[in-house]
Design a protein around this motif. Structure first.
Motif, short mmCIF file in Angstrom:
data_model
loop_
_atom_site.label_atom_id
_atom_site.label_comp_id
_atom_site.label_asym_id
_atom_site.label_seq_id
_atom_site.Cartn_x
_atom_site.Cartn_y
_atom_site.Cartn_z
N ARG A 1 0.54 -28.65 29.97
CA ARG A 1 0.29 -27.21 29.97
C ARG A 1 -0.62 -26.82 31.14
NH1 ARG A 1 -0.01 -22.66 26.59
NH2 ARG A 1 -1.70 -21.28 27.21
N TYR B 1 7.54 -26.05 20.76
CA TYR B 1 6.30 -25.54 21.35
C TYR B 1 6.46 -25.30 22.85
CZ TYR B 1 1.51 -25.45 23.08
OH TYR B 1 0.35 -25.08 23.72
N THR C 1 6.00 -21.51 24.36
CA THR C 1 4.89 -21.24 25.26
C THR C 1 5.39 -20.86 26.65
OG1 THR C 1 4.70 -23.61 25.73
CG2 THR C 1 3.24 -22.69 24.05
N GLU D 1 4.73 -17.21 28.50
CA GLU D 1 4.10 -17.15 29.82
C GLU D 1 4.98 -16.38 30.81
OE1 GLU D 1 1.15 -17.85 32.74
OE2 GLU D 1 1.20 -17.84 30.54
N ARG E 1 -4.63 -15.24 19.17
CA ARG E 1 -3.50 -15.87 19.86
C ARG E 1 -3.97 -16.95 20.86
NH1 ARG E 1 -1.50 -12.78 16.59
NH2 ARG E 1 0.48 -11.66 16.83
N ASP E 2 -4.94 -17.73 20.46
CA ASP E 2 -5.49 -18.77 21.32
C ASP E 2 -4.53 -19.97 21.33
OD1 ASP E 2 -7.00 -20.89 22.48
OD2 ASP E 2 -8.86 -19.89 21.90
N TRP E 3 -4.10 -20.39 22.53
CA TRP E 3 -3.14 -21.49 22.63
C TRP E 3 -3.71 -22.78 22.07
CZ3 TRP E 3 -3.94 -26.08 25.17
CH2 TRP E 3 -5.02 -26.14 26.06
N ARG E 4 -5.02 -22.98 22.15
CA ARG E 4 -5.62 -24.20 21.64
C ARG E 4 -5.46 -24.30 20.13
NH1 ARG E 4 -11.50 -23.27 23.66
NH2 ARG E 4 -10.96 -21.31 22.62
N ALA F 1 -3.05 -22.91 18.55
CA ALA F 1 -1.62 -23.13 18.33
C ALA F 1 -1.28 -24.61 18.38
CB ALA F 1 -0.81 -22.35 19.35
N VAL F 2 -1.85 -25.33 19.34
CA VAL F 2 -1.58 -26.77 19.46
C VAL F 2 -1.98 -27.50 18.18
CG1 VAL F 2 -2.26 -28.88 20.66
CG2 VAL F 2 -1.76 -26.82 21.97
#
Length: 529
Positions: A201, A261, A265, A269, A424-427, A429-430
């Motif tokens: 990422r 995922y 993502t 983006e 909506r924090d990608w971290r 989400a992971v």
């Protein structure tokens, strides 16, 4: 006119942690020192807790009866073979060559058993240390890997140390590293795959943004974005997920979750960058991601069956010889056709696996921690074998997580869902994808015989969720001194209690002989021990 001076308020003094953090931030040398010293010390502690007295008990405990013997026959023959009746006691006594050449039907792929076999080859098959050393090493490496993942997600040495430190002293991680089962290998490869996804990422989004800007005409975003093939970390993630699947089939769920995922993502983006046809553009990149991710996973998985393919005696090894495929699949080599039929047999067996067990725990119970698994128990009367206890003594190997860390992590996972919806924090989400991929699929098999210790693959992600929650409690950098000081004290008290509980439970995580009355102090719930 007389002016009244305002009383001067005392200057608020930052907490010790904040003063230390500011000092480290100002000195690159200290940053480097703590950057390698923290994971080193935590890994050493984890290794001591997992390797100390590893060979005890010198007996095949729980499902070691399958995996250890299968590992040794597979190491010698290329496939798992059958053993005579009463083989467990004879094997532990040193009769390790009594396996037959008749194939044994096994439901899990070979990689985990090959890893167990490495330790037996190095230290001897008659050594209980030898048949457990690889799980202990992988369990220790899992702690270090969790540090690296947490550091990548939080960019904080302290909270990366908190996440890995909690796993280092936790009972589920310790016990699953002290018994020769497959699950700690599965947990390691799954977390490794997610680490590679995080590394991808970082690189992919920057390159995608640069390529999109290069395609702009003035201030007008492009209709189509770039399709990027140079993504080595996706290939690495596919290899790791393939290795997980080569340990247990549940690794396939992780492979699918990672693929989903990556597509989602990337699509989000491209939309953020203003690509006009971002949905179809994401499909184009998704096809590339599939090519990078899945074939390498398949190759790694198939490679784990090399011993079976090169032998003639494995279970169903020649199942297709008498009735080979016709038509479209007639070109497939007979060995691979037989392997496919073996897989069909495995699938039918696994989906119908409903044998009752006193320690079984369906997946919906896992968050509640109703029925952890006792791997081994040995009672000793008072006065015998060094036992000093009015009601005798007990040795038990119990895959019980630290209860405070477990319930707090489950609550933190729920909190992380809320935080993700809000920010909506990608971290986040992971972490949530990791939890979902390792837990939700099991809910589809409510009748299957499964156990609480399967949660070792979920555990690193739950601890990451707890780490994010503890970071929130400790307070953001911009918060007031009082707020951060109070929050940090709460976190320190929480971690202190967790350490005390681990000390209290450790004898039951290491099969240490304890008075029966001490053992009874751990019966907090009806289903425990």
């Amino acid at each position: 006119m007389t002016m009244t001076a305002e009383p001067l308020l005392p200057t608020q003094r930052p907490s010790f942690y904040d003063r230390w953090r500011e000092r480290v931030a100002a000195e690159p040398r200290l940053q480097r020192l703590y950057g390698w010293l923290a994971p080193l010390l935590i890994t050493v502690v984890a290794g001591i807790l997992r390797l100390w007295n590893l060979g005890h008990p010198h007996a095949l405990v729980f499902d070691e009866t399958y995996y250890v013997k299968d590992a040794w026959s597979q190491w010698n023959l290329g496939y798992a073979a059958t053993w005579p009746d009463g083989a467990d006691a004879r094997f532990a006594a040193g009769e390790t060559d009594i396996f037959t050449t008749d194939p044994s039907f096994v439901v899990h792929p070979p990689l985990g058993k090959y890893l167990i076999g490495v330790g037996m080859w190095l230290f001897g098959p008659d050594s209980s240390f030898g048949w457990r050393i690889m799980t202990a090493l992988f369990g220790t490496a899992l702690v270090l890997l969790l540090y690296l993942v947490a550091k990548a997600l939080t960019n904080s040495t302290v909270f990366a140390a908190v996440a890995s430190g909690m796993l280092a002293i936790d009972g589920l991680g310790i016990v699953m590293s002290r018994v020769s089962l497959l699950d700690v290998f599965l947990a390691f490869f799954i977390l490794l795959a997610f680490w590679f996804v995080i590394l991808d990422r970082r690189r992919h989004l920057d390159r995608l943004a640069a390529a999109t800007v290069a395609r702009m005409r003035g201030d007008e975003p492009p209709a189509w974005g770039a399709v990027l093939w140079n993504r080595p970390w996706v290939i690495a993630a596919g290899a790791a997920a393939g290795a997980a699947s080569a340990v247990k089939w549940s690794g396939v769920w992780v492979l699918a979750a990672i693929g989903l995922y990556l597509v989602v993502t990337d699509a989000l983006e491209r939309r953020r960058l203003g690509v006009a046809f971002w949905p179809m553009d994401a499909v184009r990149q998704g096809l590339v991601s599939f090519v990078l991710l899945v074939p390498v996973a398949f190759v790694v998985y198939l490679g784990s069956w090399t011993g079976w393919l090169l032998s003639d005696g494995g279970y169903d090894r020649h199942a297709a010889d008498a009735n080979p495929a016709t038509g479209v699949f007639s070109w497939v080599p007979l060995a691979l056709q037989s392997l496919w039929r073996y897989h069909v047999t495995i699938y039918n067996s696994m989906t119908g696996m409903t044998s009752p067990h006193s320690y079984q725990s369906p997946a919906w119970q896992w968050p509640l921690l109703w029925r952890p698994t006792s791997m081994y128990a040995q009672a000793t009367p008072d006065g015998q074998g060094g036992c000093v206890g009015q009601n005798g003594c007990l040795q038990i190997l119990y895959s019980m997580p630290n209860p405070l860390l477990w319930y707090a992590s489950v609550a933190a996972a729920g909190y992380l869902v809320y935080r993700f919806v809000v920010s909506r924090d990608w971290r986040h989400a992971v972490v949530l994808v990791g939890i979902a991929a390792t837990w939700l699929p099991w809910l589809a098999y409510p009748e299957r015989t499964v156990f609480q210790f399967y949660t070792i693959v979920i555990w690193p992600f739950l601890l990451l969720a707890l780490t994010f929650a503890l970071r929130e409690i400790a307070g953001p950098v911009h918060a007031s001194v009082d707020r951060r000081t109070a929050g940090q004290r709460v976190v320190l008290v929480f971690l202190g209690v967790a350490v005390v509980l681990s000390l209290f439970w450790y004898p039951l995580w290491s099969a240490t002989q304890v008075p029966y009355d001490f053992y009874r102090l751990h019966n907090w719930m009806q289903g425990w021990v």
